[in-house]
Design a protein around this motif. Structure first.
Motif, PDB file in Angstrom:
ATOM      1  N   SER A  32       0.877  -1.164   0.000  1.00 15.95           N
ATOM      2  CA  SER A  32       0.000   0.000   0.000  1.00 15.95           C
ATOM      3  C   SER A  32       0.919   1.218   0.000  1.00 15.95           C
ATOM      4  O   SER A  32       2.049   1.131   0.483  1.00 15.95           O
ATOM      5  N   PRO A  33       0.463   2.355  -0.496  1.00 16.04           N
ATOM      6  CA  PRO A  33       1.322   3.545  -0.470  1.00 16.04           C
ATOM      7  C   PRO A  33       1.713   3.913   0.963  1.00 16.04           C
ATOM      8  O   PRO A  33       0.875   3.890   1.861  1.00 16.04           O
ATOM      9  N   PHE A  34       2.988   4.226   1.171  1.00 18.07           N
ATOM     10  CA  PHE A  34       3.466   4.667   2.477  1.00 18.07           C
ATOM     11  C   PHE A  34       4.745   5.461   2.304  1.00 18.07           C
ATOM     12  O   PHE A  34       5.382   5.409   1.260  1.00 18.07           O
ATOM     13  N   LYS A  35       5.097   6.192   3.337  1.00 20.68           N
ATOM     14  CA  LYS A  35       6.343   6.954   3.355  1.00 20.68           C
ATOM     15  C   LYS A  35       7.150   6.552   4.576  1.00 20.68           C
ATOM     16  O   LYS A  35       6.596   6.254   5.634  1.00 20.68           O
ATOM     17  N   CYS A  36       8.455   6.576   4.429  1.00 21.74           N
ATOM     18  CA  CYS A  36       9.366   6.324   5.545  1.00 21.74           C
ATOM     19  C   CYS A  36       9.358   7.536   6.484  1.00 21.74           C
ATOM     20  O   CYS A  36       8.840   8.597   6.135  1.00 21.74           O
ATOM     21  N   GLY A  42       7.798   4.848  -0.108  1.00 21.99           N
ATOM     22  CA  GLY A  42       8.230   3.461  -0.160  1.00 21.99           C
ATOM     23  C   GLY A  42       9.618   3.196   0.380  1.00 21.99           C
ATOM     24  O   GLY A  42      10.198   2.148   0.137  1.00 21.99           O
ATOM     25  N   CYS A  43      10.187   4.141   1.111  1.00 26.18           N
ATOM     26  CA  CYS A  43      11.536   3.984   1.705  1.00 26.18           C
ATOM     27  C   CYS A  43      12.630   3.776   0.658  1.00 26.18           C
ATOM     28  O   CYS A  43      13.629   3.090   0.918  1.00 26.18           O
ATOM     29  N   VAL A  44      12.458   4.344  -0.536  1.00 28.92           N
ATOM     30  CA  VAL A  44      13.482   4.203  -1.583  1.00 28.92           C
ATOM     31  C   VAL A  44      14.816   4.712  -1.042  1.00 28.92           C
ATOM     32  O   VAL A  44      14.897   5.771  -0.433  1.00 28.92           O
ATOM     33  N   GLY A  45      15.861   3.917  -1.220  1.00 28.03           N
ATOM     34  CA  GLY A  45      17.197   4.256  -0.747  1.00 28.03           C
ATOM     35  C   GLY A  45      17.549   3.648   0.599  1.00 28.03           C
ATOM     36  O   GLY A  45      18.713   3.594   0.970  1.00 28.03           O
TER      37      GLY A  45
END
Length: 78
Positions: A32-36, A42-45
């Protein structure tokens, strides 16, 4: 984590990269869409543990830790 993507109308996913014996593999999981905590989608990186089959390393699962609740892919573990 290398990519957060929108796959279809209401589906999102994460692609992740991992290495086994100097060979690169790419895995993915539905989310599901989310932020770190740092605000990145999506916690990219960010790095997370990846578990893979010792017999066939292309079979893997990523452990998103406290973000695990956002996974939508059903995983079976033996």
């Amino acid at each position: 984590m290398i990519e957060f993507y929108h796959s279809t109308r209401a589906r999102y996913g994460l692609k992740y990269r991992y290495w086994v014996d100097d060979k690169e593999y790419i895995g993915s999981t539905g989310v599901s869409p989310f932020k770190c905590d740092n605000g990145k989608k999506g916690c990219v990186g960010k790095e997370f543990p990846v578990y893979y089959s010792s017999e066939n390393p292309q079979y893997s699962r990523i452990d998103l830790g406290k973000y695990e609740k956002y996974k939508t892919t059903v995983e079976f573990v033996k």
